[in-house]
Design an enzyme around this catalytic site. Sequence first.
Site, PDB file in Angstrom:
ATOM      1  N   ASP A 173       8.370  -6.582  14.788  1.00 27.02           N
ATOM      2  CA  ASP A 173       8.457  -5.300  14.067  1.00 27.02           C
ATOM      3  C   ASP A 173       8.414  -5.536  12.551  1.00 27.02           C
ATOM      4  OD1 ASP A 173       8.818  -2.555  13.690  1.00 27.02           O
ATOM      5  OD2 ASP A 173      10.999  -2.636  13.928  1.00 27.02           O
ATOM      6  N   GLU A 217       4.172  -4.720   8.569  1.00 28.24           N
ATOM      7  CA  GLU A 217       3.037  -4.171   7.765  1.00 28.24           C
ATOM      8  C   GLU A 217       2.919  -4.884   6.420  1.00 28.24           C
ATOM      9  OE1 GLU A 217       5.450  -2.394   9.215  1.00 28.24           O
ATOM     10  OE2 GLU A 217       4.241  -1.969  10.992  1.00 28.24           O
ATOM     11  N   ASP A 256       6.482   4.484  15.607  1.00 28.05           N
ATOM     12  CA  ASP A 256       7.517   5.520  15.649  1.00 28.05           C
ATOM     13  C   ASP A 256       6.965   6.924  15.834  1.00 28.05           C
ATOM     14  OD1 ASP A 256       9.088   3.354  15.236  1.00 28.05           O
ATOM     15  OD2 ASP A 256       9.548   3.813  13.146  1.00 28.05           O
TER      16      ASP A 256
END
Length: 647
Positions: A308, A311, A406
């Site tokens: 996670d 980015e 999400d």
Amino acid sequence: MITKFSYGKPVETDAVVQDIPVSGHEQIRHFSRKKGPVQYFTCMLGEDDIVYGLGETMRGVNKRGARYISFNYDDPHHKDDMPSMYGAHNFLVVDGEKPFGAFFDTPSKIVFDIDSKSTGVLSVACETQDLYLYIIEGESAYGIVKQFLGIIGRSFLPPLWAFGYGQSRWGYKTERDVRRVAAKHEEAGIPLDYICMDIDYMDRYIDFTVNKRRFPDLAGFTARLKEKGLRLVPIVDAGIKIEPGNPVYDEGVKNGYFCQNHEGTNFKAEVWPGMTHFPDFFQEKVRRWFGDQYRFYTGQGLTGFWNDMNEPAIFSTEYRTKDTKPDVERGDVDQPERHIADFKDFFHRLDDGREKSNYEVHNLYGALMTRASGEGLDRLLDQRYLLFSRSSYIGAHRYGGIWTGDNASTWEMLRQNVYHMPSLNMCGFLYSGADTGGFGGNCTRELLLRWLAVSVFTPLMRNHTAIFTKNQECYRFRQVEDFQTVVSLRYRLLPYLYSEFMKAALRQDMLIRPLAFDYPGDGKARRIQDQLMVGESVMIAPVLEQGVKGRVVYLPEPMTEVRWSREGFACMEVGAGERTVMAPLNQVVFYIRQGKLVPVGKQVLNTSELDLLDVELLGTGTEYEQYADDGFTKDCGLNRCVVRRKE
Ligand code: MIG
């Protein structure tokens, strides 16, 4: 036919694994090119052209009519007009009179304007002079996609248990929480294969640690769960907490493995553990080092992971304080400017000797984290592993899957899940799925049942939600047997779904396709986005609306309508054309193509009990090519296929 063009001095992204010589011709077909501070590629679309591709982007399967931005970004408020998500999948196909595909291979920002002004103009604005452009020509959109999948390499092959049902929630904190989730599923007879551990399992959100108070004996717990056929899947975040004494931090600093700022010291970014350093995944030696850290988990029996915040997501930096209020002035602005500035504040050392700011090569960061972990797990384990990442770039599909981040507990996001699947498949990401039930917001009983009925057909089938939302495990809802029915269908279908996934992966083909790819001559099928083909035999037409009892389904050919309920499978032959179909919440209806078969297995509570070859056959076909193996072996090949005949 594939032609490769090279402009400037491109960064090698390794998206394409096939050696394709750069074309000597300056002139590109299909596009005209304009140089400037931004490089523009434009072409005119025919009135009836459909544009496919772009992987993880919002809107529809047909990308025409909107703008999309490849700039990986963590925006937890998903809306269908959001221009960027977590991945950069710069491959599109124009399906017109002379269909062609184009892959813009650069880790820099790209703005795709796919006829947003209804003038017929498709423009691609690349924020770099350095890129490879691949133009692919072929007879059909599907054929072009297959050529593309052929050059980007084979998909990651997860183990069989990764195709089971997974339960997750940001908020499971202790071994007790996890045990309760397992027990509740068992009690309700809901099949389950894995439970995800979100950031709370760690010691103060530090990667490669475990909170000893919450999980006093992770290795023992893992082993005990495994006896029941259950697995734990811990989360791993990108940033490494700045904390002398933590061996991962110390080693990273000593060896210069972290990204540096413009002053030449290690860049500091605040994420969950507080201030962190980002590993410089662009360097081979850093990837190797980071991948080796997974031995902390594999040594305790863990074989599944989700990566996670890669980015990378940043709360604040040494140069920018934390946002105090959410960004409201987004509008046409693509990402908040001050977040963009963060990515210009740290640098990567490429293995070709160049140094680039994260901003310039931004879209590769998460993909390279996936590669680091995947390659590490491959060294550490003698069996297949589960890995899925939030951020990605084409090529990362060779090392792990992705989930679409999400989303929210809304009907629109369920619909987006359906639209995402074929687009992700076109870009190589076969092992993918959304947070079933939605991440943000509160899920309702009806939405979860409808969502599960879609997720039954997506390789990654995981119920996940955020810490501040209502609990959304199946057993929280009234009449839990309805949930049991829907999730059970997944397990009955596993012999088929696993076989079709593996065949698609090994043949570098798509698993989930738009109808148009299978019925190219059918004008009506060409415009349908809310029905999908899953493998060679199945078509699905899920219910995506609240409060309805069924829907209209379009059948491009006569098919077998299969109705799954508590009573089992009920099959009925139905003709081509439009049909109104009733689909109560506790039933799932799907279709089998004429002359095709679907092998269905026995009812089991998890994949460890499943015999892939103990099947009955649904449908009107006479034979089916079934792939089966032990579910773990790394040595997968199509020679393992068996052909079954209907009696
Ligand atoms: O800032 O780890 O997308 O699945 O539950 C949020 C907590 C961080 C974002 C992931 C989500 C996960 C959450 N993470």
